[in-house]
Design a protein around this motif. Structure first.
Motif, short mmCIF file in Angstrom:
data_model
loop_
_atom_site.label_atom_id
_atom_site.label_comp_id
_atom_site.label_asym_id
_atom_site.label_seq_id
_atom_site.Cartn_x
_atom_site.Cartn_y
_atom_site.Cartn_z
N HIS A 20 22.11 -22.69 11.77
CA HIS A 20 22.33 -22.38 10.35
C HIS A 20 21.49 -23.31 9.48
O HIS A 20 20.86 -22.87 8.52
N ALA A 21 21.46 -24.60 9.82
CA ALA A 21 20.65 -25.56 9.07
C ALA A 21 19.17 -25.17 9.14
O ALA A 21 18.46 -25.21 8.13
N ALA A 22 18.71 -24.78 10.33
CA ALA A 22 17.31 -24.37 10.50
C ALA A 22 17.00 -23.16 9.63
O ALA A 22 15.92 -23.08 9.02
N PHE A 23 17.94 -22.22 9.52
CA PHE A 23 17.70 -21.05 8.69
C PHE A 23 17.59 -21.43 7.21
O PHE A 23 16.72 -20.93 6.49
N LEU A 24 18.47 -22.32 6.75
CA LEU A 24 18.40 -22.76 5.35
C LEU A 24 17.06 -23.44 5.05
O LEU A 24 16.45 -23.22 4.00
N VAL A 25 16.59 -24.25 5.99
CA VAL A 25 15.30 -24.92 5.81
C VAL A 25 14.18 -23.89 5.84
O VAL A 25 13.24 -23.94 5.04
N TYR A 26 14.27 -22.92 6.74
CA TYR A 26 13.27 -21.84 6.79
C TYR A 26 13.18 -21.14 5.44
O TYR A 26 12.08 -20.91 4.92
N MET A 27 14.32 -20.78 4.86
CA MET A 27 14.33 -20.09 3.57
C MET A 27 13.69 -20.96 2.48
O MET A 27 12.95 -20.46 1.64
N ASP A 28 13.97 -22.26 2.50
CA ASP A 28 13.39 -23.16 1.51
C ASP A 28 11.87 -23.23 1.68
O ASP A 28 11.13 -23.13 0.70
N LEU A 29 11.41 -23.39 2.92
CA LEU A 29 9.97 -23.51 3.15
C LEU A 29 9.24 -22.20 2.85
O LEU A 29 8.22 -22.19 2.16
N ALA A 30 9.76 -21.09 3.35
CA ALA A 30 9.06 -19.81 3.23
C ALA A 30 9.19 -19.18 1.84
O ALA A 30 8.21 -18.66 1.31
N GLU A 31 10.38 -19.25 1.25
CA GLU A 31 10.62 -18.54 -0.01
C GLU A 31 10.44 -19.42 -1.24
O GLU A 31 9.92 -18.98 -2.24
N VAL A 32 10.90 -20.66 -1.18
CA VAL A 32 10.85 -21.53 -2.36
C VAL A 32 9.53 -22.29 -2.43
O VAL A 32 8.83 -22.27 -3.43
N ARG A 33 9.18 -22.96 -1.34
CA ARG A 33 7.97 -23.79 -1.32
C ARG A 33 6.71 -23.02 -0.94
O ARG A 33 5.62 -23.57 -0.97
N GLN A 34 6.88 -21.75 -0.55
CA GLN A 34 5.76 -20.86 -0.24
C GLN A 34 4.86 -21.37 0.88
O GLN A 34 3.64 -21.24 0.83
N TRP A 35 5.46 -21.99 1.91
CA TRP A 35 4.68 -22.40 3.08
C TRP A 35 4.15 -21.17 3.78
O TRP A 35 4.72 -20.08 3.67
N LYS A 36 3.09 -21.33 4.53
CA LYS A 36 2.45 -20.24 5.26
C LYS A 36 2.80 -20.34 6.75
O LYS A 36 2.97 -21.43 7.28
N GLU A 37 2.84 -19.19 7.40
CA GLU A 37 3.01 -19.10 8.85
C GLU A 37 4.22 -19.87 9.37
O GLU A 37 4.15 -20.55 10.40
N VAL A 38 5.36 -19.78 8.68
CA VAL A 38 6.56 -20.49 9.11
C VAL A 38 7.20 -19.72 10.26
O VAL A 38 7.45 -18.53 10.16
N SER A 39 7.42 -20.43 11.36
CA SER A 39 8.03 -19.79 12.53
C SER A 39 9.04 -20.75 13.15
O SER A 39 9.03 -21.94 12.89
N SER A 40 9.93 -20.18 13.97
CA SER A 40 10.94 -21.00 14.63
C SER A 40 10.71 -20.98 16.13
O SER A 40 10.35 -19.96 16.71
N ILE A 41 10.91 -22.15 16.74
CA ILE A 41 10.76 -22.30 18.18
C ILE A 41 11.92 -23.16 18.69
O ILE A 41 12.52 -23.92 17.95
#
Length: 151
Positions: free
Chosen positions: A38-59
């Motif tokens: 759940h924490a990883a998903f919240l960080v993903y949303m922040d990076l991808a949607e708010v901070r507009q990071w590119k190529e965000v993926s989870s491993i």
């Protein structure tokens, strides 16, 4: 205005997080700690949607049993690894070393129970801090202290 009977008849809204394809992918990585997922998903949303990071993926880090994120701060920037952790979860030197040994720059992201995110850059060894941007403004307090002692 909603009446109590109206609320009782209205079906509860689906939890959009559980339906999100990225969250479902993170769950499929089979990490033991669902709180870390759940924490990883919240960080993903922040990076991808708010901070507009590119190529965000989870491993998955099999050694640490956590979901790690990888991404680029902007197009063409170096790949960075992000270690999202709920604030109650501890880290050992061995686990930090395991993430640093991946070779890319590492960000630790502490995720509070209220979804507050705090990022900390992790490095392999000590890093000299940047000098202060402007003149240090501490002299006023020292002068005030001296005046008080004279009275």
């Amino acid at each position: 205005m909603w009446e109590a009977s109206d609320r009782a008849e209205k079906p509860s809204a689906p939890n959009w997080i559980l339906q999100h394809p990225v969250y479902q992918h993170m769950m499929s990585l089979d990490v033991e700690d669902s709180g870390q997922v759940h924490a990883a998903f919240l960080v993903y949303m922040d990076l991808a949607e708010v901070r507009q990071w590119k190529e965000v993926s989870s491993i998955k880090s099999a050694e640490l049993q956590v979901v790690l994120l990888e991404g680029r701060e902007k197009e063409g920037a170096p790949l960075q690894t992000v270690l999202p952790l709920p604030v109650h979860r501890s880290l050992s030197h061995r686990s930090i070393r395991s993430v640093l040994d991946r070779g890319s720059p590492v960000l630790l992201c502490a995720v509070a129970s209220d979804s507050t995110l705090v990022y900390q850059r992790m490095t392999d060894g000590l890093v000299t801090p940047d000098p202060p941007a402007g003149p240090i403004q501490d002299q006023g307090r020292r002068q005030h202290r001296k005046r008080r002692q004279q009275h």
